[in-house]
Design a protein around this motif. Structure first.
Motif, PDB file in Angstrom:
ATOM      1  N   GLY A 231       0.846  -1.192   0.000  1.00 34.67           N
ATOM      2  CA  GLY A 231       0.000   0.000   0.000  1.00 34.67           C
ATOM      3  C   GLY A 231       0.876   1.234   0.000  1.00 34.67           C
ATOM      4  N   PRO A 232       0.330   2.378  -0.406  1.00 35.98           N
ATOM      5  CA  PRO A 232       1.119   3.614  -0.406  1.00 35.98           C
ATOM      6  C   PRO A 232       1.360   4.103   1.018  1.00 35.98           C
ATOM      7  N   ARG A 233       2.268   5.036   1.150  1.00 36.17           N
ATOM      8  CA  ARG A 233       2.503   5.661   2.452  1.00 36.17           C
ATOM      9  C   ARG A 233       1.236   6.385   2.909  1.00 36.17           C
ATOM     10  N   VAL A 234       0.989   6.381   4.218  1.00 39.32           N
ATOM     11  CA  VAL A 234      -0.198   7.015   4.796  1.00 39.32           C
ATOM     12  C   VAL A 234       0.278   8.035   5.840  1.00 39.32           C
ATOM     13  N   PRO A 235       0.387   9.310   5.477  1.00 42.01           N
ATOM     14  CA  PRO A 235       0.933  10.306   6.412  1.00 42.01           C
ATOM     15  C   PRO A 235       0.235  10.346   7.778  1.00 42.01           C
ATOM     16  N   PRO A 236      -1.114  10.266   7.853  1.00 45.14           N
ATOM     17  CA  PRO A 236      -1.733  10.272   9.190  1.00 45.14           C
ATOM     18  C   PRO A 236      -1.284   9.093  10.059  1.00 45.14           C
ATOM     19  N   LEU A 237      -0.980   7.966   9.415  1.00 50.05           N
ATOM     20  CA  LEU A 237      -0.509   6.816  10.178  1.00 50.05           C
ATOM     21  C   LEU A 237       0.849   7.103  10.802  1.00 50.05           C
ATOM     22  N   HIS A 238       1.716   7.754  10.059  1.00 53.50           N
ATOM     23  CA  HIS A 238       3.034   8.083  10.600  1.00 53.50           C
ATOM     24  C   HIS A 238       2.915   9.069  11.761  1.00 53.50           C
ATOM     25  N   LEU A 239       1.957   9.962  11.698  1.00 50.24           N
ATOM     26  CA  LEU A 239       1.721  10.870  12.824  1.00 50.24           C
ATOM     27  C   LEU A 239       1.199  10.101  14.033  1.00 50.24           C
ATOM     28  N   LEU A 240       0.308   9.137  13.795  1.00 51.25           N
ATOM     29  CA  LEU A 240      -0.221   8.327  14.893  1.00 51.25           C
ATOM     30  C   LEU A 240       0.903   7.575  15.600  1.00 51.25           C
ATOM     31  N   HIS A 241       1.903   7.120  14.842  1.00 46.73           N
ATOM     32  CA  HIS A 241       3.003   6.349  15.427  1.00 46.73           C
ATOM     33  C   HIS A 241       3.815   7.163  16.424  1.00 46.73           C
ATOM     34  N   ARG A 242       3.656   8.475  16.430  1.00 46.78           N
ATOM     35  CA  ARG A 242       4.388   9.328  17.367  1.00 46.78           C
ATOM     36  C   ARG A 242       3.617   9.551  18.660  1.00 46.78           C
ATOM     37  N   THR A 243       2.397   9.048  18.732  1.00 42.94           N
ATOM     38  CA  THR A 243       1.579   9.244  19.923  1.00 42.94           C
ATOM     39  C   THR A 243       1.915   8.198  20.985  1.00 42.94           C
ATOM     40  N   PRO A 244       1.455   8.384  22.243  1.00 38.72           N
ATOM     41  CA  PRO A 244       1.747   7.420  23.304  1.00 38.72           C
ATOM     42  C   PRO A 244       1.173   6.033  22.994  1.00 38.72           C
ATOM     43  N   PRO A 245       1.763   4.984  23.575  1.00 33.76           N
ATOM     44  CA  PRO A 245       1.302   3.613  23.316  1.00 33.76           C
ATOM     45  C   PRO A 245      -0.179   3.396  23.578  1.00 33.76           C
ATOM     46  N   ALA A 246      -0.722   4.021  24.605  1.00 33.33           N
ATOM     47  CA  ALA A 246      -2.140   3.825  24.930  1.00 33.33           C
ATOM     48  C   ALA A 246      -3.041   4.332  23.804  1.00 33.33           C
ATOM     49  N   VAL A 247      -2.637   5.416  23.162  1.00 29.51           N
ATOM     50  CA  VAL A 247      -3.413   5.959  22.052  1.00 29.51           C
ATOM     51  C   VAL A 247      -3.356   5.002  20.873  1.00 29.51           C
ATOM     52  N   ARG A 248      -2.177   4.480  20.599  1.00 29.67           N
ATOM     53  CA  ARG A 248      -2.028   3.564  19.473  1.00 29.67           C
ATOM     54  C   ARG A 248      -2.792   2.253  19.714  1.00 29.67           C
ATOM     55  N   ARG A 249      -2.788   1.783  20.961  1.00 30.89           N
ATOM     56  CA  ARG A 249      -3.534   0.549  21.263  1.00 30.89           C
ATOM     57  C   ARG A 249      -5.020   0.744  21.044  1.00 30.89           C
ATOM     58  N   ALA A 250      -5.529   1.891  21.459  1.00 35.73           N
ATOM     59  CA  ALA A 250      -6.955   2.173  21.258  1.00 35.73           C
ATOM     60  C   ALA A 250      -7.277   2.264  19.765  1.00 35.73           C
ATOM     61  N   ALA A 251      -6.408   2.899  19.011  1.00 36.20           N
ATOM     62  CA  ALA A 251      -6.620   3.003  17.569  1.00 36.20           C
ATOM     63  C   ALA A 251      -6.560   1.631  16.910  1.00 36.20           C
ATOM     64  N   ALA A 252      -5.668   0.773  17.387  1.00 40.66           N
ATOM     65  CA  ALA A 252      -5.554  -0.571  16.823  1.00 40.66           C
ATOM     66  C   ALA A 252      -6.804  -1.391  17.093  1.00 40.66           C
ATOM     67  N   ARG A 253      -7.371  -1.274  18.275  1.00 36.59           N
ATOM     68  CA  ARG A 253      -8.608  -2.010  18.592  1.00 36.59           C
ATOM     69  C   ARG A 253      -9.729  -1.598  17.645  1.00 36.59           C
ATOM     70  N   ALA A 254      -9.790  -0.318  17.327  1.00 32.37           N
ATOM     71  CA  ALA A 254     -10.812   0.143  16.390  1.00 32.37           C
ATOM     72  C   ALA A 254     -10.510  -0.335  14.966  1.00 32.37           C
ATOM     73  N   ALA A 255      -9.238  -0.321  14.594  1.00 32.26           N
ATOM     74  CA  ALA A 255      -8.864  -0.665  13.215  1.00 32.26           C
ATOM     75  C   ALA A 255      -9.189  -2.117  12.875  1.00 32.26           C
ATOM     76  N   VAL A 256      -8.982  -3.046  13.814  1.00 31.17           N
ATOM     77  CA  VAL A 256      -9.198  -4.459  13.495  1.00 31.17           C
ATOM     78  C   VAL A 256     -10.677  -4.793  13.338  1.00 31.17           C
ATOM     79  N   HIS A 257     -11.560  -3.917  13.801  1.00 35.80           N
ATOM     80  CA  HIS A 257     -12.994  -4.164  13.662  1.00 35.80           C
ATOM     81  C   HIS A 257     -13.636  -3.312  12.574  1.00 35.80           C
ATOM     82  N   ALA A 258     -12.852  -2.449  11.963  1.00 40.37           N
ATOM     83  CA  ALA A 258     -13.388  -1.588  10.913  1.00 40.37           C
ATOM     84  C   ALA A 258     -13.221  -2.265   9.555  1.00 40.37           C
TER      85      ALA A 258
END
Length: 320
Positions: A231-258
């Motif tokens: 897939g192509p690069r996703v700039p918002p994803l790279h910004l998300l990777h700079r957030t705290p682990p708890a934020v990324r875990r919450a985003a991951a839980r949503a992503a696997v069900h979307a």
């Protein structure tokens, strides 16, 4: 990186099966692949869509991903559920080479490469998320990928590297002095040195790829390493990777069900042993999506996909 040229589709070959994640050619020009129901398939006459024929070689009982054809004709298979397998392309016998590492089940084994000394190296994409939740690892950015070594004499796999961001494709240099590893979660290739003063160390090989690298395939000893861009690069994803682990875990839980719909922009890159780009091919609004593998047979590029029910056959670019 040079301006990309067009990835030219020629035709599509249905396999009657879902998800040919990796594609590798054999010496006769046939293409081997593993599909979601656990079967290993061999596809004949890919250059002619009317003559193409699919043959079943084996059933792994799991989910085959990366493939490596051995000199004796057998196939190394990275199975996301069963570990590292050796499959006979003659009678379909499946043998488990390793199903655990460091006291835990070997899951999400992704790619393997065999060297001339009989040693085998393999990647593990994630120790946290299984294959059917792969997007969770990409979003969470867990850094739980590994590089493993399997000695020629057998025994327990050795963990060489940890902390990789979704370790994926794997290829050896022409002289066997280093390995190239795709870090999908970082959109880059890294080099792991096997010999010389820097043996056991890693450094950058190709940074800032135009997309997320998946399987790697080397076009013979003198050819380039082909890189599938899932897939192509996703700039918002790279910004998300700079957030705290708890934020990324919450985003991951949503992503696997979307619902996930791959991008219509697909591409492949080829690099030489210095990490220089030899080819960059891309296509927008592609009907064939999520290209996870690429190989060359004859005058064609063959593309595999984790999601599609077949393979795409494209024009091979002119040599540069």
């Amino acid at each position: 990186m040079d301006r990309p040229t067009a990835l030219v589709p020629l035709h599509y070959v249905s396999l009657g099966a879902h998800g040919p994640e990796d594609v590798v050619p054999d010496p006769q020009g046939r293409v081997l692949t593993g599909v979601a129901d656990g079967r290993i398939l061999r596809v004949h006459h890919l250059g002619d869509p009317l003559a193409a024929r699919v043959e079943v070689l084996a059933e792994t009982g799991g989910r085959p991903l990366g493939l490596e054809l051995l000199p004796d004709g057998d196939l190394l298979v990275c199975d996301a559920e069963r570990g590292l397998l050796r499959v006979s392309t003659g009678d379909g016998t499946v043998r488990v080479l390793a199903d655990s590492v460091a006291g835990e089940p070997l899951r999400f084994c992704s790619n393997a490469v065999a060297l001339a000394d009989g040693s085998v190296y393999a990647t593990v994409s994630s120790r946290r998320h299984p294959l059917d939740r792969w997007i969770g690892d990409i979003v969470e950015h867990t850094g739980t990928g590994r590089l493993l070594r399997f000695a020629p004499e057998g025994g327990e796999p050795e963990v060489l590297l940890e902390g990789l961001q979704f370790a994926n494709g794997l290829a050896a240099s022409a002289d066997g002095s280093f390995l190239v590893i795709a870090e999908t979660g970082r959109c880059r290739l890294i080099r792991y040195r096997l010999t010389g003063p820097g043996a056991g160390r890693t450094d950058s090989f190709a940074d800032d790829l135009p997309g997320m690298p998946d399987n790697l395939w080397r076009e013979g000893p003198d050819g380039p390493i082909w890189v599938a861009l899932a897939g192509p690069r996703v700039p918002p994803l790279h910004l998300l990777h700079r957030t705290p682990p708890a934020v990324r875990r919450a985003a991951a839980r949503a992503a696997v069900h979307a619902p996930y719909r791959p991008s219509g922009t697909v591409g492949v890159v080829a690099v030489d042993d210095q990490g220089r780009t030899v080819h960059h091919l891309t296509r927008r609004r592609s009907g064939f999506r999520m290209v996870t593998s690429v190989c060359v047979t004859g005058d064609h590029l063959v593309l595999g996909s984790l999601r599609e029910p077949g393979v795409a056959v494209c024009a091979r670019p002119a040599a540069r």
